[in-house]
Structure formats: structure tokens, C-alpha cells
Motif scaffolding. Structure first.
Motif, PDB file in Angstrom:
ATOM      1  N   ARG A  15       0.833  -1.199   0.000  1.00  0.00           N
ATOM      2  CA  ARG A  15       0.000   0.000   0.000  1.00  0.00           C
ATOM      3  C   ARG A  15       0.870   1.254   0.000  1.00  0.00           C
ATOM      4  N   ILE A  16       1.927   1.260   0.799  1.00  0.00           N
ATOM      5  CA  ILE A  16       2.833   2.410   0.850  1.00  0.00           C
ATOM      6  C   ILE A  16       3.490   2.612  -0.516  1.00  0.00           C
ATOM      7  N   LYS A  17       3.960   1.515  -1.102  1.00  0.00           N
ATOM      8  CA  LYS A  17       4.639   1.552  -2.394  1.00  0.00           C
ATOM      9  C   LYS A  17       3.719   2.071  -3.499  1.00  0.00           C
ATOM     10  N   SER A  18       2.426   1.778  -3.399  1.00  0.00           N
ATOM     11  CA  SER A  18       1.464   2.177  -4.434  1.00  0.00           C
ATOM     12  C   SER A  18       1.321   3.691  -4.526  1.00  0.00           C
ATOM     13  N   GLY A  19       1.647   4.382  -3.427  1.00  0.00           N
ATOM     14  CA  GLY A  19       1.544   5.834  -3.428  1.00  0.00           C
ATOM     15  C   GLY A  19       0.136   6.355  -3.190  1.00  0.00           C
ATOM     16  N   LEU A  20      -0.832   5.455  -3.047  1.00  0.00           N
ATOM     17  CA  LEU A  20      -2.198   5.879  -2.769  1.00  0.00           C
ATOM     18  C   LEU A  20      -2.290   6.373  -1.331  1.00  0.00           C
ATOM     19  N   PRO A  21      -3.195   7.303  -1.062  1.00  0.00           N
ATOM     20  CA  PRO A  21      -3.314   7.823   0.302  1.00  0.00           C
ATOM     21  C   PRO A  21      -3.719   6.714   1.285  1.00  0.00           C
ATOM     22  N   ILE A  22      -3.111   6.731   2.454  1.00  0.00           N
ATOM     23  CA  ILE A  22      -3.414   5.772   3.514  1.00  0.00           C
ATOM     24  C   ILE A  22      -3.646   6.578   4.792  1.00  0.00           C
ATOM     25  N   ASN A  23      -4.703   6.254   5.498  1.00  0.00           N
ATOM     26  CA  ASN A  23      -4.952   6.886   6.795  1.00  0.00           C
ATOM     27  C   ASN A  23      -4.210   6.086   7.854  1.00  0.00           C
ATOM     28  N   VAL A  24      -3.128   6.664   8.382  1.00  0.00           N
ATOM     29  CA  VAL A  24      -2.306   5.979   9.373  1.00  0.00           C
ATOM     30  C   VAL A  24      -2.440   6.674  10.720  1.00  0.00           C
ATOM     31  N   LEU A  25      -2.720   5.867  11.749  1.00  0.00           N
ATOM     32  CA  LEU A  25      -2.756   6.358  13.122  1.00  0.00           C
ATOM     33  C   LEU A  25      -1.673   5.620  13.898  1.00  0.00           C
ATOM     34  N   ASP A  26      -0.663   6.360  14.348  1.00  0.00           N
ATOM     35  CA  ASP A  26       0.460   5.801  15.097  1.00  0.00           C
ATOM     36  C   ASP A  26       0.178   6.061  16.578  1.00  0.00           C
ATOM     37  N   VAL A  27       0.005   4.985  17.370  1.00  0.00           N
ATOM     38  CA  VAL A  27      -0.387   5.153  18.779  1.00  0.00           C
ATOM     39  C   VAL A  27       0.797   5.020  19.750  1.00  0.00           C
ATOM     40  N   ARG A  28       2.022   5.164  19.218  1.00  0.00           N
ATOM     41  CA  ARG A  28       3.190   5.170  20.098  1.00  0.00           C
ATOM     42  C   ARG A  28       3.319   6.526  20.780  1.00  0.00           C
ATOM     43  N   GLU A  29       4.172   6.583  21.786  1.00  0.00           N
ATOM     44  CA  GLU A  29       4.432   7.845  22.468  1.00  0.00           C
ATOM     45  C   GLU A  29       5.146   8.803  21.500  1.00  0.00           C
ATOM     46  N   ALA A  30       5.013  10.094  21.746  1.00  0.00           N
ATOM     47  CA  ALA A  30       5.569  11.110  20.852  1.00  0.00           C
ATOM     48  C   ALA A  30       7.068  10.924  20.625  1.00  0.00           C
TER      49      ALA A  30
END
Length: 102
Positions: A15-30
Motif C-alpha cells: 500500500r505504501i509503495k502504491s503511493g495511494l493515500p493511507i490513513n495511518v494512526l500511530d499510537v506510540r508515544e511522541a
């Protein structure tokens, strides 16, 4: 638990390689996020319940949730689904699994 609640590292890499938009939520600490990330919105897991509803996304948008190993993100997917986000998906194995593909 249905399989659509998960996305594996290989599918995510494609999906990343395709270049299409992806909604990513990273729940790690800042601090973790600033050390290494693949983009997306950073909301630490402990703050997620207080941040709902999310301004960035509608309740039916696909949201791929990730963390270091996939445990915090699994919890976050449950929280999101309990709050009406029907298409939240956990990156199985987290960023570690994604990095192992490279």
C-alpha cells in the motif's frame, strides 16, 4: 475477531509503495514517533479516548493503526471500533514487522 481488523506488513508495504493515500494512526508515544515513523497522525494510546471523535477521519474511513509491535495498536482498534470507527485495522507485528521486509 474478523480478519478485516488486521493488515499484515506485506500488504501495508504494498500500500505504501502504491503511493495511494493511507490513513495511518500511530499510537506510540511522541518520543517514539519522532525517533522513527512512516508518517500519519500520532496520538499516543493513553490519549486516544480523550481525542475521540477524530477530526481527521469519518467513522467509515479505513484507518490503519500501528505501533512498535502491534499490541498497543490492537487495543486502539478495539477503542476505535467501540466508538463507531467501523474500518479500523491493526498492523500485525507493528513497525518491527514492516522494517523486517526491507
Amino acid at each position: 475477531m474478523s480478519s478485516n481488523r488486521h493488515i499484515d506488513a506485506r500488504e501495508m508495504a504494498e500500500r505504501i509503495k502504491s503511493g495511494l493515500p493511507i490513513n495511518v494512526l500511530d499510537v506510540r508515544e511522541a518520543m517514539e514517533y519522532h525517533t522513527f515513523n512512516i508518517g500519519g497522525t500520532n496520538i499516543p494510546l493513553g490519549k486516544l479516548p480523550d481525542m475521540l471523535p477524530l477530526e481527521e477521519w469519518d467513522s467509515d474511513d479505513e484507518i490503519i493503526v500501528l505501533c512498535k509491535m502491534g499490541l498497543r495498536s490492537k487495543t486502539a482498534v478495539t477503542i476505535l471500533q467501540q466508538n463507531g470507527y467501523t474500518n479500523a485495522r491493526n498492523l500485525t507485528g507493528g513497525l518491527i514487522a514492516l522494517q523486517k521486509l526491507k
